[in-house]
Design an enzyme around this catalytic site. Structure first.
Site, PDB file in Angstrom:
ATOM      1  CG  ASP A  97      -0.161  -0.483   2.565  1.00 32.02           C
ATOM      2  OD1 ASP A  97       1.214  -0.004   2.597  1.00 32.02           O
ATOM      3  OD2 ASP A  97      -0.856  -0.643   3.400  1.00 32.02           O
ATOM      4  CD  GLU A 119       0.318  -6.652   3.200  1.00 31.27           C
ATOM      5  OE1 GLU A 119       0.845  -7.257   3.993  1.00 31.27           O
ATOM      6  OE2 GLU A 119       0.540  -5.491   2.699  1.00 31.27           O
ATOM      7  CD  GLU A 133       0.756   4.286   4.720  1.00 31.85           C
ATOM      8  OE1 GLU A 133       1.751   4.461   4.891  1.00 31.85           O
ATOM      9  OE2 GLU A 133      -0.278   5.143   5.301  1.00 31.85           O
ATOM     10  CG  HIS A 211       7.010   4.575  11.953  1.00 26.43           C
ATOM     11  ND1 HIS A 211       6.892   3.296  12.237  1.00 26.43           N
ATOM     12  CD2 HIS A 211       6.617   4.605  10.620  1.00 26.43           C
ATOM     13  CE1 HIS A 211       6.455   2.670  11.269  1.00 26.43           C
ATOM     14  NE2 HIS A 211       6.051   3.217  10.388  1.00 26.43           N
ATOM     15  NE  ARG A 213       2.642   9.840   6.593  1.00 22.25           N
ATOM     16  CZ  ARG A 213       3.266  10.058   5.555  1.00 22.25           C
ATOM     17  NH1 ARG A 213       3.025  11.478   5.006  1.00 22.25           N
ATOM     18  NH2 ARG A 213       4.304   9.324   4.943  1.00 22.25           N
ATOM     19  CG  HIS A 244      10.893   6.220  11.930  1.00 22.28           C
ATOM     20  ND1 HIS A 244      11.047   7.457  11.182  1.00 22.28           N
ATOM     21  CD2 HIS A 244      10.456   5.054  10.804  1.00 22.28           C
ATOM     22  CE1 HIS A 244      10.642   7.167   9.915  1.00 22.28           C
ATOM     23  NE2 HIS A 244      10.258   6.011   9.842  1.00 22.28           N
TER      24      HIS A 244
END
Length: 373
Positions: A97, A119, A133, A211, A213, A244
């Protein structure tokens, strides 16, 4: 012979593509295999390529500091024109994605090249979480000709969107990759141990990755405060957090967690060391996608620090729990798994819904039947 081109750009994609590339390359009389990387993530991607010994035919090297999603998408589309025209693939494989997936599927469509989506069918139901994604994989599903779904729920999600033809449930190739990695790592156990001198046999290890966003700001600070509470409650627990490099992660993590002797804030790990640490963990706290699939194969419970997940199969199977960014909920569920052996065993022994490590083999067999190389 048929031409197969793999297009990917990040570490998770490379991990999940590696068993497929390996198995297609085992039959050179049937398949000419090409690998094209956008290098959307550079350093972390290169580590996986080295570990799995994946040779690259086209390196577009598109990673630059500070580029927007719009800029990356546009650059991907333009840069993919040449390798697609030169390699002349009979089918292009994309995985998951990422922005590379969307651009790879769209660029292939523009050149009338069939697309196989690995996937396929994951859905959170929230177009902005995970962002971008969720829309990337939905759009890739519309562009793809062949859909390899990991679970029955993913197949059902595709059907609900009207995608019913050329859909196969094969499990997730991440389990194949994990098994390949463990076989390699068993040969270097002593070397791995030396990388983490702070780990002791009698202490329970909690592995943390975070991590996302969509959690930046106060929600992410609540995650850090929860980790601080856990560390303070159990000084016999070792919390290892590969941090990260994004400043939105680095600043709150170091500000809120640096004062604990049993919290180890380390540099991001290559895939090999991450898998090794995961295999030693008592518990994983994560907002990652792939780890939700990998850890259950190792018998490690997962607390998912996201408000929604596109991998609800793990939650339903009992291998994972969704705790969001709620400080109190994270602490309560983590302490329960640290202190209650029965609760831990119930999650550790639940059946992993993401497959048995045969996904790549199944996909190769299906493509051989479809394309008759």
């Amino acid at each position: 012979m048929k031409n197969i081109l793999f297009i990917f750009g990040t570490r998770p994609e490379a991990i999940k593509m590696s068993p497929l590339i390996s198995r297609f390359r085992q039959d050179p009389e049937s398949w000419k295999v090409g690998v094209c990387i956008t290098a959307q993530h550079r350093q972390m991607l290169d580590q996986v390529l080295d570990f799995f010994q994946i040779d690259v035919d086209y390196d577009l090297d598109l990673m630059t500091d500070g580029q927007t999603l719009t800029q990356l998408t546009a650059r991907c589309l333009i840069a993919l024109e040449h390798p697609l025209a030169e390699f002349q693939p009979d089918v292009v494989f994309v995985q998951g994605d990422t922005t590379t997936v969307l651009a790879g599927a769209l660029a292939s469509f523009y050149q009338h090249i069939p697309v196989a989506h690995i996937e396929a069918g994951l859905r959170s139901g929230n177009r902005y979480s995970p962002f971008p994604e969720e829309l990337n994989r939905m759009l890739a599903g519309r562009l793809a000709d062949y859909h390899f779904a990991p679970t029955p729920a993913a197949v059902a999600s595709l059907a609900a969107e009207g995608i019913r033809d050329n859909v196969w449930m094969v499990g997730n190739t991440v389990i194949d990759a994990l098994q390949d990695a463990l076989a390699i790592l068993r040969q270097g156990e002593e070397t791995m141990t030396r990388h983490f001198p702070f780990l002791e046999e009698h202490n329970k290890l909690i592995l943390v990755t975070g991590h996302r966003r969509e959690s930046f700001g106060e929600p992410f600070e609540d995650i850090c405060r929860a980790l601080s509470d856990i560390a303070a409650a159990h000084d016999d627990v070792q919390i290892v957090y590969p941090v990260h490099l994004n400043p939105n992660v680095q600043e709150p993590v170091h500000r809120l967690l640096a004062g604990h002797d049993n919290v180890h804030l380390i540099e991001p790990l290559d895939y090999a060391r991450l898998v090794w640490l995961m295999s030693k963990a008592w518990l994983v706290l994560t907002d990652s996608g792939g780890i939700q699939e990998e850890a259950p194969s190792l018998g490690v419970p997962v607390l998912v620090m996201r408000e929604v997940t596109e991998r609800m199969e793990g939650v339903q199977a009992g291998t994972a729990k969704l705790v969001g960014t709620d400080r109190q909920l994270i602490v309560r569920e983590a302490l329960k798994l640290i202190e209650d052996e029965a609760a831990h065993a119930a999650m550790a022994n639940a059946v992993n819904p993401y497959g048995d490590g045969t996904a790549a083999r199944q996909i190769v067999a299906i493509m051989k039947e479809l394309l008759n190389p």
